[in-house]
Design an enzyme around this catalytic site. Structure first.
Site, PDB file in Angstrom:
ATOM      1  N   GLU A  35       0.838  -1.198   0.000  1.00 53.11           N
ATOM      2  CA  GLU A  35       0.000   0.000   0.000  1.00 53.11           C
ATOM      3  C   GLU A  35       0.877   1.253   0.000  1.00 53.11           C
ATOM      4  O   GLU A  35       1.846   1.362   0.758  1.00 53.11           O
ATOM      5  CB  GLU A  35      -0.900  -0.014   1.237  1.00 53.11           C
ATOM      6  CG  GLU A  35      -1.793   1.202   1.393  1.00 53.11           C
ATOM      7  CD  GLU A  35      -2.567   1.202   2.703  1.00 53.11           C
ATOM      8  OE1 GLU A  35      -3.616   1.867   2.775  1.00 53.11           O
ATOM      9  OE2 GLU A  35      -2.116   0.528   3.669  1.00 53.11           O
TER      10      GLU A  35
ATOM     11  N   CYS B  93      -4.959  -3.358   3.569  1.00 54.28           N
ATOM     12  CA  CYS B  93      -4.547  -3.077   4.947  1.00 54.28           C
ATOM     13  C   CYS B  93      -5.671  -3.240   5.975  1.00 54.28           C
ATOM     14  O   CYS B  93      -6.060  -4.346   6.321  1.00 54.28           O
ATOM     15  CB  CYS B  93      -3.935  -1.684   4.991  1.00 54.28           C
ATOM     16  SG  CYS B  93      -2.945  -1.362   6.482  1.00 54.28           S
TER      17      CYS B  93
ATOM     18  N   LYS C  32     -10.147   0.459  -1.068  1.00 47.06           N
ATOM     19  CA  LYS C  32     -10.109   0.337   0.389  1.00 47.06           C
ATOM     20  C   LYS C  32     -11.456   0.806   0.920  1.00 47.06           C
ATOM     21  O   LYS C  32     -11.902   1.923   0.653  1.00 47.06           O
ATOM     22  CB  LYS C  32      -8.974   1.178   0.969  1.00 47.06           C
ATOM     23  CG  LYS C  32      -8.738   0.937   2.461  1.00 47.06           C
ATOM     24  CD  LYS C  32      -7.458   1.602   2.928  1.00 47.06           C
ATOM     25  CE  LYS C  32      -7.129   1.232   4.369  1.00 47.06           C
ATOM     26  NZ  LYS C  32      -5.830   1.799   4.803  1.00 47.06           N
TER      27      LYS C  32
END
Length: 522
Positions: free
Chosen positions: A259, A368, A334
Site C-alpha cells: 500500500e 490493509c 479500500k
C-alpha cells in the site's frame, strides 16, 4: 492493450498471411489457405495464435507425429509430409512444431514465450511425450567462414553469440538432440542447417487434461519495499521494474506490491499540508497503473499494484489495480479508512467488494485495515476465493501485528491462503510517512496438509526483499471436504447469515432482523 492466446480459425487466414509476409519478408513465404484449412481440419487444437486488441500478431502451428517413424534424421519436408501434413498421427507421441513467428513490430513483448507456454500446456493436456522442432540458425551465415555448425551452437549456448531463433528456443527450456544438415532447402541464412530441439513433458501420464485449465499451483512474489527518496517518477519506475523482472524470472504468477509504496514521490509536495500533498501524489495514479499493466504484459505475470490515492468528484479514495498478464485491468478499493487517514489526509472509503477471476483461480484483494473486518473475507470466500492478497502500510510493530494476526485468522476462518506485503524503512522529508515496519508473509489454514503454525513463509522483518512462495489450491479443496475442522461447512446458517445488500446509505453497518444477522454493504 489486450493480449489473447487462442486457437486459430479460418477467418484469421488473411491476417495470418499478412503477418507471415512481414515476418519472412526476405523469403516472401506464407502458408496457402488450403494448407491452413487442412491443418484446422486434422488438428485444430494445435494451431495457436496470439492477438493484441483483436489483431493477429503471431502464430504457432504444430502436428502430432509418431516419432519412431520420423526418427532424428529428417528434413522439414519429411516432417510435414512434403507440406501436406500427411505425417499427422492423432495416436502419435510427439507434438512437432512446424511454425512459430511474431510480427516484427511486436517483438520484444515476450509474445513468443506465451505461444511456447501455450504449446507446452497443450502437450501436457494431450499427454504427449515431448515437443520437438527444427530450430533455424539465421545468424550462422555470418559466422560460417570461421565456425562449424557445432562450434556456432556451442557459442550460442554460452551466450557468446546471439541467434534470434536459436537463443530464444534454448531459453525456453529446450535441449539439443542433434544438428540437422539440409533441413530446410533455400534457408541461406542458416546455410540449410537446423538444430533439432526437444522439450520433455515431465507430466507425461495416462490421463490427459484440457487446454486452458486453471492452474492449481500458483507462485506468489511479495515485494517488501524499502522506502527511499527518488529523484523523479522515472527512478521509481526503474525500481518497480527491477522487482517485476526479478519475480518474473522465477516464473511468478502474482506479484504483490505494498500500500502507498510510491509515497516518496510526495517529497515534492512536502511544503504543503499533508492533505494537499497526498492529493498531489494522486496525479501519478494513472501513469503508474498504465506502467504496471505494460509490465504485466511484457513479463507475463499478474501484478497487484499495492494502492494509490485517487481523486473522484472532489473525494479522495485509496484504490489499487489487478493488472492481468493478458492486459486486462481491474480495480479494487479500500473500504474502511483508519482514523489517522481520515483526519490527516481526508480519505473516504470505497464501496466495491468482489472476487477476481484469474488464470490461477479466484482471488480477493483487501487493502490493509480492511483485513481487520472479518465480514469482508468471509463474503469473498462465499464467492469462491482461494487466495487473499493484502497490501498494507504500517508504521509500528503493534500496527503491523494487528494486520498480521487478523490475516492469519482470515486464512483459518475462510480456508484460504492469505498473502500480505508491506513497506519497510524510514522516509525523511515526507510528513506523516516517517517510519515503516513490516514482515511480509503468506499464511495458510492450520491442518495436517499445512504448516503447523499456519505460516507458509515469511520475510526477514524490516529488510527489503522479495518473498517467493508456492501455494497449492488442491490442498484447499481437500481441507474443505475432509479437514480436521470445517469452518465454512459448519456455519450455523439457521442462526445467522452474512450477505451483501445494496443500501442507500454509503456506510456499511450491521442490520439485525429477528435471530439472523445480515451485513448490508452499499
Amino acid at each position: 492493450m489486450r493480449i489473447e492466446v487462442t486457437h486459430l480459425t479460418l477467418n484469421d487466414y488473411l491476417e495470418l498471411k499478412q503477418s507471415m509476409l512481414e515476418s519472412y519478408n526476405q523469403w516472401g513465404a506464407y502458408w496457402r489457405d488450403h494448407q491452413i484449412e487442412r491443418l484446422l481440419k486434422i488438428f485444430p487444437e494445435g494451431q495457436l495464435c496470439i492477438k493484441i486488441d483483436g489483431k493477429l500478431v503471431g502464430a504457432a502451428l504444430s502436428i502430432i507425429v509418431n516419432y519412431k517413424k520420423l526418427t532424428d534424421n529428417h528434413t522439414y519436408t519429411d516432417a510435414t509430409g512434403n507440406y501436406t501434413f500427411s505425417t499427422h498421427d492423432p495416436q502419435g507421441d510427439v507434438l512437432y512444431g512446424i511454425e512459430v513467428f511474431i510480427r516484427p513490430e511486436y517483438r520484444g513483448l515476450r509474445l513468443g514465450r506465451r505461444l511456447y507456454d501455450a504449446r507446452k500446456e497443450l502437450c501436457e493436456k494431450l499427454n504427449l511425450r515431448s515437443i520437438i522442432a527444427g530450430a533455424r540458425m539465421p545468424n550462422y551465415s555470418k559466422h560460417a567462414d570461421k565456425l562449424s555448425p557445432k562450434e556456432y551452437l556451442e557459442k550460442v549456448k554460452r551466450r557468446e553469440i546471439f541467434d534470434p531463433t536459436l537463443t530464444f528456443q534454448l531459453s525456453n527450456d529446450f535441449h539439443v538432440r542433434k544438428i540437422l544438415r539440409g533441413y530446410m532447402p533455400g534457408d541461406t541464412e542458416s546455410m540449410e542447417h537446423a538444430v533439432l530441439i526437444e522439450w520433455n513433458n515431465i507430466y507425461y501420464e495416462p490421463n490427459p487434461r484440457l487446454l486452458n485449465e486453471e492452474k492449481m499451483h500458483a507462485r506468489l512474489a511479495l515485494v517488501q519495499w524499502q522506502m527511499r527518496p527518488f529523484k523523479d517518477f522515472d527512478s521509481l519506475v526503474e525500481q518497480i521494474e527491477f522487482f517485476v523482472d526479478a519475480a518474473a524470472g522465477y516464473k511468478s504468477d502474482f506479484i504483490l506490491f505494498p500500500e502507498f509504496f510510491h509515497a516518496p514521490l510526495m517529497a515534492e509536495y512536502n511544503h504543503q499540508p499533508e492533505a494537499e500533498a497526498i492529493r498531489g501524489l494522486a496525479k501519478y495514479t494513472k501513469p503508474l497503473t498504465k506502467k504496471f499493466s505494460e509490465l504485466a504484459v511484457a513479463y507475463n505475470t499478474n501484478i497487484i499494484t499495492g494502492s494509490f490515492p485517487d481523486m473522484r468528484d472532489d473525494r479522495l479514495y485509496n484504490v489499487g489495480y489487478l493488472c492481468h498478464r493478458n492486459g486486462k485491468i481491474e480495480e479494487y478499493q479500500k473500504l474502511h479508512i483508519t482514523p489517522d487517514e481520515r483526519r490527516v489526509w481526508g480519505l473516504v472509503g470505497g464501496n466495491s467488494l468482489r472476487v477476481y477471476d484469474t488464470d490461477c483461480g479466484k482471488v480477493g484483494i483487501l487493502i490493509c485495515y480492511d483485513v481487520e473486518f472479518p465480514e469482508l473475507p468471509r463474503l469473498l470466500a462465499d464467492q469462491g476465493m482461494d487466495i487473499l492478497f493484502v497490501p498494507f502500510l504500517t508504521d509500528t510493530p503493534n500496527a503491523y501485528h494487528r494486520v498480521r494476526l487478523c490475516a492469519q485468522a482470515r486464512a483459518i476462518e475462510n480456508e484460504c491462503f492469505v498473502a500480505i506485503a508491506g513497506s519497510v524503512g524510514n522516509l525523511p522529508r515526507v510528513n506523516n510517512m516517517d517510519i515503516q515496519y513490516a514482515q511480509s508473509a503468506v499464511f495458510t489454514p492450520c491442518d495436517f496438509a499445512f504448516p503447523t503454525n499456519g505460516v507458509k513463509c515469511e520475510a526477514t522483518p524490516n529488510t527489503e526483499m522479495v518473498l517467493i512462495v508456492d501455494v497449492d489450491r488442491e490442498l484447499l479443496k481437500e481441507l474443505n471436504q475432509a479437514g480436521s475442522v470445517k469452518n465454512l461447512r459448519d456455519r450455523r446458517k439457521d442462526l445467522y447469515q452474512l450477505s451483501m445488500v445494496t443500501n442507500e446509505n454509503t456506510n456499511a453497518k450491521p442490520v439485525y432482523q429477528e435471530s439472523k444477522l445480515e451485513f448490508a454493504l452499499a
